[in-house]
Design a protein around this motif. Structure first.
Motif, short mmCIF file in Angstrom:
data_model
loop_
_atom_site.label_atom_id
_atom_site.label_comp_id
_atom_site.label_asym_id
_atom_site.label_seq_id
_atom_site.Cartn_x
_atom_site.Cartn_y
_atom_site.Cartn_z
N GLU B 231 14.84 -2.81 -5.43
CA GLU B 231 13.99 -2.36 -4.32
C GLU B 231 12.75 -1.64 -4.80
O GLU B 231 11.76 -1.59 -4.10
CB GLU B 231 14.82 -1.45 -3.40
N GLU B 232 12.82 -1.06 -5.97
CA GLU B 232 11.66 -0.31 -6.43
C GLU B 232 11.25 -0.74 -7.83
O GLU B 232 11.31 0.04 -8.77
CB GLU B 232 11.97 1.20 -6.42
N GLY B 258 -0.16 8.30 1.10
CA GLY B 258 0.84 7.47 0.43
C GLY B 258 0.84 6.04 0.91
O GLY B 258 1.83 5.34 0.78
N LEU B 259 -0.26 5.63 1.47
CA LEU B 259 -0.37 4.26 1.95
C LEU B 259 -1.66 3.66 1.41
O LEU B 259 -2.70 4.30 1.43
CB LEU B 259 -0.40 4.26 3.49
N CYS B 272 0.21 -1.34 2.03
CA CYS B 272 1.22 -1.33 0.98
C CYS B 272 1.51 0.08 0.54
O CYS B 272 0.80 1.02 0.86
CB CYS B 272 0.75 -2.06 -0.28
N LYS B 273 2.59 0.14 -0.28
CA LYS B 273 2.93 1.41 -0.92
C LYS B 273 2.35 1.36 -2.33
O LYS B 273 2.65 0.45 -3.10
CB LYS B 273 4.45 1.52 -0.98
N ARG B 292 12.32 -9.24 3.63
CA ARG B 292 11.75 -8.10 4.34
C ARG B 292 10.56 -8.51 5.20
O ARG B 292 9.86 -7.68 5.73
CB ARG B 292 11.31 -7.03 3.33
N GLU B 359 6.38 0.20 3.54
CA GLU B 359 7.20 0.68 2.41
C GLU B 359 7.79 -0.47 1.60
O GLU B 359 8.13 -0.30 0.43
CB GLU B 359 8.38 1.54 2.92
N ASP B 360 7.95 -1.62 2.27
CA ASP B 360 8.56 -2.76 1.57
C ASP B 360 7.56 -3.52 0.71
O ASP B 360 7.93 -4.41 -0.05
CB ASP B 360 9.17 -3.72 2.58
N ARG B 362 4.89 -3.45 -2.18
CA ARG B 362 4.53 -2.56 -3.28
C ARG B 362 3.30 -3.09 -4.01
O ARG B 362 3.27 -4.23 -4.47
CB ARG B 362 5.71 -2.43 -4.24
#
Lengths: 554, 366
Positions: B231-232, B258-259, B272-273, B292, B359-360, B362
């Motif tokens: 996931e990360e 944070g975006l 995105c993150k 996602r 958040e999904d 990246r």
């Protein structure tokens, strides 16, 4: 779906038994496969199987005695060699007539050579007496031609001997001729023995029939025009020694009866020596019962003599006996061949194993390079390689020179490394080494390095890992290499011949000697057969102990 | 396993480098710490250096530079047979000339163990892998899965504290592999053995491991627990390598709260993150997992950016639908949707709009 519960054989869809239709379906394939290998099969059959069978046959074959001296062999059958008395006059008569025919065909020296293997001196006996046979006959001929001058002429003889009803005698003569010369007597003889004459003068008819056969088939001449052999005169004289025969001749009225009667009347003037005396006079060995015993002993068509000879035994009147000490060589040679082949195989294993191991564990490129070095000797002539060892090993050779130069060996006590077993072992190990390395290499290549790693990861030291894990898996390679090297070594010829001297020669050198020098092919064949059997027995033993499935060439 | 820092390390690589030819490094500056009892997988494409690392740990290769420690002591100069590390090989390396029992007995024999004790341990190890009745057979008489179990038993029979496995399931079929994956992890955890497992199969790595070290180009790209890894992902290699992934290339337009707002190459904007980007103007590769992505407008959050997409292909896979789309000029954009009763089945040629939670998505290195 086929009903599997039915009783009886399984049936195909058309009702024929499944096995039969399967066989039919496969037959075409089998035939086609057979056709593909047929040329090779034929080649192997002609150049390999037949010669081997021929060799096996030759090692027991002994027809030369009975085909060269058929009458003698028959006459000797009744003689008891143990009685201490020589055979009777009848035997000597047979010897005379047999030898006469053989001498005409120039076959008597061959028989002399053959029997000389069994008893020394027979060869010269046959050669000498072969030259004297004519003289014996001439003594009779001179007298006969004096009392009946018409018998000087071959035509008169033909007139007397020719007739009807004696075909059997002629056939017997033809057969003797065929066996003696290995040629078939084909075509018309141009002579039919007269039945009356044949009954009255049996020896003369036999001798004349032999003469006729030779004249017609060997020389290609007409019987009627040729003067008969001296042996025919001798046979006539022999026949006329019997008073009954003389009486019959006197009463005879056939063609040329007067000539025969003239000879019969003058019987007193004919020489009366026995054939035994005549032959002993020609060569005193004929008086020796040993000679006749040898002929009798080797009369059968098949003999175990060659094989007995191959294992240092011989036939004697008392049965099979060991040969005299100074003639025993073959057992020693066989043992030496076996032991030295084993030593050579052993040293090939010791030298080849590390090499194969290194080759198998190097990167492919380097391994191929080194493999060329292993194969390099194959590109050089075997003779050159062996001769090179001669240069290396001889007393004034490279190795000795170096040792002397280094001071390790005194100049006056140079090492003897050639013309002995050491030389043979060194040179043959070198020459056969590739045959050991190649199978070992190809087997070792198939052993993944992960086995050794696994063993080490399990706690085994390098040695344990090698001995318990790697070595057992390389045994099939050792087995294949050993069989290859051993079988090659046991039959090796050139190298022992060149570097072996007298102490380092193999049985094969002896076989070669008998094939090309002494021409005793029977003994060579027997030695070869024993060698073949020894190899097969060892192969069988190897299969029993190690298992032939355990042999891998790659 | 939460964090990558481990104080009481059982296995430790410190600044390890390895070169075979003296010109290129196969392993570049490797640092790794493993606590006792951990199941760690080294995952990576072939040639990434993972097997070399395993071989250095086993002792079959020597490190060109750096230190490898086991239980606190350096093992650089200890030969393999004294390291006491169990190992399972790719082709099992069961000794073909010995029976199964002899294979298992081998490590005990070389440790000079008595006969009765040996037999007892061999039987226990065989029972452990449910091969108790096969002791008298030869390896060639066993199936691949059975050989695998025996190899495992042999690596464990002398009770090593560390077991290395080099792609041990590579030769098995899918079903057997899944069964063995479970059995191996179960056994490792039950016996409390520290395990280093090498594979190039990411599913295997994710399902079995406590932590996964993703190798590429002689370095560990990311060392994390499976869920975190999936996931990360910390860089685009990991994102690409682990699971299926959609990537879009673009430039960072702005970052706040944070975006990150990324402008794709065809001018469209997405949220995105930010992971490996820090300031506007940077090139980035944006990564989104196929499952996602949402195309049902009702389920999308208000105000998020959406992209136009054209359906190229719809593949029915039983449990999921896999749809290939053309997005931002690229043909390889995949979405996966669950096969649910209310799920819409897309038709090729259909025009849709897709979106996702920021958040999904990246924004990674370019």
């Amino acid at each position: 779906m086929t009903d599997t519960t039915q009783s009886g054989p399984m049936l195909a869809a058309d009702g024929t038994p499944l096995k039969r239709s399967l066989a039919r379906a496969l037959r075409m394939q089998k035939i086609r496969a057979l056709m593909l290998i047929a040329p090779l099969l034929l080649f192997v059959l002609l150049t390999f199987i037949f010669p081997i069978l021929d060799m096996l046959f030759r090692s027991v074959e002994n027809q030369i005695v009975s085909s060269t001296m058929p009458r003698t062999v028959a006459a000797l059958q009744d003689w008891d060699s143990e009685s201490g008395e020589g055979p009777g006059e009848e035997v000597y008569q047979s010897i005379y007539f047999d030898l006469f025919v053989a001498a005409e065909a120039k076959e008597h020296t061959k028989l002399g050579t053959r029997l000389n293997y069994e008893q020394t001196g027979v060869s010269s006996l046959f050669r000498t007496s072969g030259r004297r046979l004519d003289d014996i006959g001439e003594e009779f001929q001179d007298v006969i031609e004096d009392v009946a001058p018409a018998l000087k002429d071959g035509a008169t003889w033909y007139e007397i001997m020719n007739g009807t009803g004696g075909e059997a005698v002629a056939e017997a003569a033809k057969e003797r001729f065929g066996r003696l010369t290995d040629e078939r007597a084909r075509g018309d003889l141009g002579y039919v023995p007269s039945a009356d004459i044949a009954q009255m003068l049996p020896h003369t008819t036999d001798a004349y029939a032999d003469f006729a056969t030779f004249t017609t088939f060997e020389d290609g001449d007409s019987v009627a025009e040729e003067d008969p052999w001296e042996a025919v005169y001798a046979a006539l004289a022999l026949d006329l020694r019997d008073p009954d025969t003389r009486a019959a001749v006197a009463a005879y009225s056939g063609p040329g009866a007067e000539h025969l009667q003239a000879v019969a009347a003058a019987q007193e003037q004919l020489p009366d020596f026995t054939f035994k005396d005549a032959l002993v006079d020609a060569d005193k060995d004929w008086g020796n019962t040993e000679t006749l015993r040898t002929i009798q002993m080797y009369a059968p068509n098949y003999t175990s003599g060659y094989f007995l000879n191959s294992v240092d035994l011989m036939k004697s009147p008392d049965g099979v006996q060991a040969r005299p000490e100074n003639q025993q060589i073959y057992i020693t040679l066989f043992t030496r061949t076996l032991i030295m082949s084993l030593v050579i195989t052993g040293s090939c294993i010791l030298l080849g194993y590390p090499v194969a191991w290194i080759l198998a564990n190097l990167p492919m490129r380097t391994a191929n390079m080194l493999m060329i070095l292993v194969l390099l000797p194959f590109w050089t002539s075997l003779l050159v390689r062996t001769s090179a060892w001669k240069v290396m090993l001889q007393q004034q050779g490279v190795i000795n020179d170096v040792l002397v130069w280094l001071g390790l060996v005194a100049d006056d006590s140079r090492l003897v490394m050639i013309n002995n077993q050491f030389g043979t072992i060194v040179a043959m190990t070198h020459i056969l080494l590739p045959f050991m390395i190649l199978p070992m290499y190809s087997v070792m290549q198939t052993i993944p390095p992960s086995y050794l790693r696994a063993a080490k990861s399990l706690g085994a030291t390098n040695w344990t890992a090698f001995w318990r894990v790697y070595f057992p898996q390389s045994v099939p390679g050792i087995g294949a290499g050993s069989i290859l090297v051993f079988i090659l070594a046991i039959g090796y010829y050139i190298t022992p011949e060149i570097v072996g001297g007298t102490k380092g020669v193999f049985i094969s050198n002896r076989i070669a000697y008998h094939i090309s020098s002494s021409l005793n092919w029977g003994l060579a064949a027997a030695l070869g057969t024993i060698l073949l059997v020894v190899v097969l027995i060892l192969y069988w033993a190897y299969d029993k102990i190690v298992g032939i499935d355990n042999v891998k060439l790659g | 396993m939460a964090e990558t820092t481990v104080d009481d390390a059982f296995v430790e690589f410190e600044r390890v480098q390895k070169s075979y030819d003296g010109e290129t490094l196969v392993v570049k500056d490797l640092n790794l710490k493993m606590p006792r009892g951990e199941f760690l997988t080294m995952l990576g494409p072939s040639g990434s250096g993972k097997t070399t690392c395993l071989m250095m740990l086993a002792g079959f290769e020597t490190a060109t530079h750096g230190d490898i420690r086991l239980g606190g002591t350096s093992i650089n100069n200890i030969p393999p047979h004294k390291r006491g590390i169990g190992m399972v090989f790719q082709n099992y390396a069961l000794f073909p000339h010995m029976t199964i029992a002899e294979n298992l007995s081998f490590p005990l024999e070389v440790r000079k163990m008595g006969k009765s004790e040996r037999e007892q341990k061999v039987q226990r190890a065989l029972d452990m892998v449910e091969m108790g009745s096969f002791g008298g057979r030869r390896p060639a008489q066993l199936s691949g899965g059975q050989q695998q179990r025996v190899a495992l038993a042999r690596a464990l029979v002398f009770e090593p504290e560390l077991v290395l496995m080099d792609e041990p399931l590579g030769a098995l079929d899918k079903q057997l592999r899944e069964k063995m994956q479970f059995e191996i992890t179960d056994l490792a955890h039950r016996l409390g053995i520290t395990t280093v497992y090498v594979t190039h199969d990411q599913t295997e790595a994710l399902t079995m491991s406590d932590r996964v070290a993703v190798f590429d180009d002689g370095r560990i790209q990311q060392l994390a627990a499976p869920d975190q890894l999936y996931e990360e992902p910390e860089n685009s290699f990991v994102a690409q390598f682990i699971g299926e992934n959609n990537t879009l290339e673009g430039t960072v337009k702005e970052i706040n709260n944070g975006l990150a707002l990324v402008e794709l190459d065809d001018g469209e904007l997405i949220d995105c993150k930010p992971i490996n980007v820090s300031q506007p103007g940077e090139r980035t590769r944006v990564s989104i997992r196929p499952e996602r992505i949402e195309y049902n407008k009702d389920r999308l959050r208000e105000g998020v950016h959406t992209l136009k997409a054209e359906v190229l292909e719809f593949i029915y896979m039983g449990d999921i639908f896999r749809t290939r789309l053309r997005v931002a000029g690229k043909d390889e954009f995949i979405i996966k949707t669950r096969n649910a009763p209310d799920q819409q089945r897309l038709q090729p040629g259909q025009q849709i709009e897709i979106g996702w939670l920021p958040e999904d998505c990246r924004a990674l290195d370019a």
